[in-house]
Design an enzyme around this catalytic site. Structure first.
Site, PDB file in Angstrom:
ATOM      1  CD  GLN A 193      -2.615   1.166   2.638  1.00 54.15           C
ATOM      2  OE1 GLN A 193      -2.070   0.794   3.673  1.00 54.15           O
ATOM      3  NE2 GLN A 193      -3.875   1.558   2.616  1.00 54.15           N
ATOM      4  CD  GLU A 214      -5.366   0.190   6.610  1.00 55.65           C
ATOM      5  OE1 GLU A 214      -4.425   0.278   7.422  1.00 55.65           O
ATOM      6  OE2 GLU A 214      -5.497   0.959   5.645  1.00 55.65           O
TER       7      GLU A 214
END
Length: 412
Positions: A141, A259
């Protein structure tokens, strides 16, 4: 209007599917629990620092995938099994009960994959999703930057359109598994003249491109896993753009919601997925002596451990509650955001108490000969700060819950 007979039959069928899945998962993890590899394994995906660890965990994910236990809720045309919501949580619970390792491609499974599934083109879904499930392609990420962590919209990494390509230049930091990743979900500024939230775009960035430099960062545990990534005029195809230019902030919020637990379709499981850390703390307290008797016989310590046991059960019950539509319809993101906040702080307090239970033994680092339980709680405590910071610090998380979910006014 009362539910129809067909609705009841459909729900009954789904419950039977999940019950069969649980039995299959329980049998698989019982029969295929990996043996000790002979080297230190990371506690979470944040600590994968060596090629030896990475390849071992990658092989484990491939084995679980071959058993049909990853991405079971994803559509069949993208490599999943099209099972009803809540099915992957069943697998994650059985992983936790069995105490087996986590799935290493967590960013792909839990963040990148659900975002691509939600907004990607058909070509992007076909291209990426199967390889995420099989661990043939691992993801990282690229959101945070030096000077743009909590204030993510201030990011300065740029992506400039040049014909059928973009040229990417900039710097990302705290990039977990960047060293091993094949792709990155990347936020970059495509319109420097637009307001800061409006000028950001979201890319499915190939990490093997020329001009990408990954530099490991060592944490206070002495372990790696985090990295910084430098982009020096990296050329990527325009097809790497997800959705539209300027849509990056909306997609970033979506990814951050995943997330924080807003999607369970690919939950990565592992030893912490179904609790179990309190049980480990209890075992430690029974085996460590304080003032000439087991720490478990200290009434104050027993009370403090009992409080954590109650909290652990409440967290598990809250995860179940999040899957009941009628209970989350008004504020669907409330429980995922609260869950991230409470669970990470719970883990930190539990690890701290573990060291207190150990008393003088807590001075021994994990892996030391005299360390109690191999120094598990020392290591867990130091690693816990990554979770109370990553994905939004606890302070930022409280602001988001108050302002964006509960509608409270901003403090002055």
């Amino acid at each position: 209007m009362a539910p129809s007979h067909d609705t009841h039959e459909h729900e009954h069928e789904h419950e039977n599917e999940k019950r069969d899945l649980r039995e299959r998962a329980r049998a698989f993890f019982h029969d295929n629990r990996p043996a000790d590899p002979g080297f230190k394994l990371p506690q979470t995906f944040l600590e994968v620092e060596s090629e030896e660890q990475f390849l071992w965990l990658k092989a484990w994910q491939k084995q679980v995938h071959a058993a049909g236990l990853i991405g079971v809720e994803w559509p069949k045309q993208y490599g999943g099994q099209g099972m009803p919501p809540g099915s992957q949580r069943v697998v994650a619970e059985e992983m936790g009960r069995a105490g087996v390792p986590f799935l290493v491609n967590r960013i792909g499974l839990d963040w990148a994959g659900p975002t691509i599934l939600a907004v990607g083109t058909e070509e992007q879904k076909q291209r990426y999703l199967r390889n995420i499930l099989s661990c043939d392609e691992v993801w990282c990420q690229g959101f945070s930057e030096p000077g743009a962590g909590s204030d993510l919209a201030s990011l300065r990494t740029s992506a400039v359109r040049s014909g059928d390509h973009y040229i990417v230049h900039g710097h990302k930091v705290w990039t977990t598994q960047a060293f091993w990743a094949d792709y990155m979900i990347l936020l970059a500024r495509t319109d420097p003249a637009a307001p800061k939230h409006a000028g950001i775009s979201y890319f499915l960035f190939p990490m093997q491109s020329r001009g990408v430099f990954v530099r490991p960062l060592v944490k206070m545990t002495g372990e790696g896993g985090f990295n910084q990534v430098i982009f020096e005029d990296v050329e990527i195809p325009a097809s790497c753009l997800l959705a539209s230019e300027g849509d990056g902030w909306r997609l970033a919020v979506m990814t951050l919601a995943f997330e924080r637990g807003a999607s369970e379709g690919s939950a990565t499981g592992g030893a912490l997925a179904a609790g179990g850390e309190v049980a480990r703390l209890v075992a430690l307290a029974k085996g460590v002596c304080r003032d000439g008797r087991p720490a478990s016989e200290d009434p104050v310590m027993r009370d403090r451990i009992a409080e954590l046991a109650i909290e652990e059960e409440a967290l598990l019950a809250s995860a179940l509650r999040a899957r009941v539509p009628g209970l989350v319809e008004e504020r669907p993101l409330a429980l995922p955001f609260l869950g991230k906040l409470v669970a990470t702080e719970f883990g930190q307090r539990l690890a701290a108490l573990g060291q207190e239970v150990e008393g003088p033994l807590a001075q021994h680092a994990f892996g030391a000969e005299r360390a109690a339980d191999g120094g598990h709680f020392q290591r867990a405590y130091m690693n816990s700060f990554g979770f109370t910071i990553g994905g939004g610090t606890s302070e930022i998380q409280r602001n988001l819950i108050g302002e964006k979910i509960l509608g409270l006014p901003k403090s002055t």
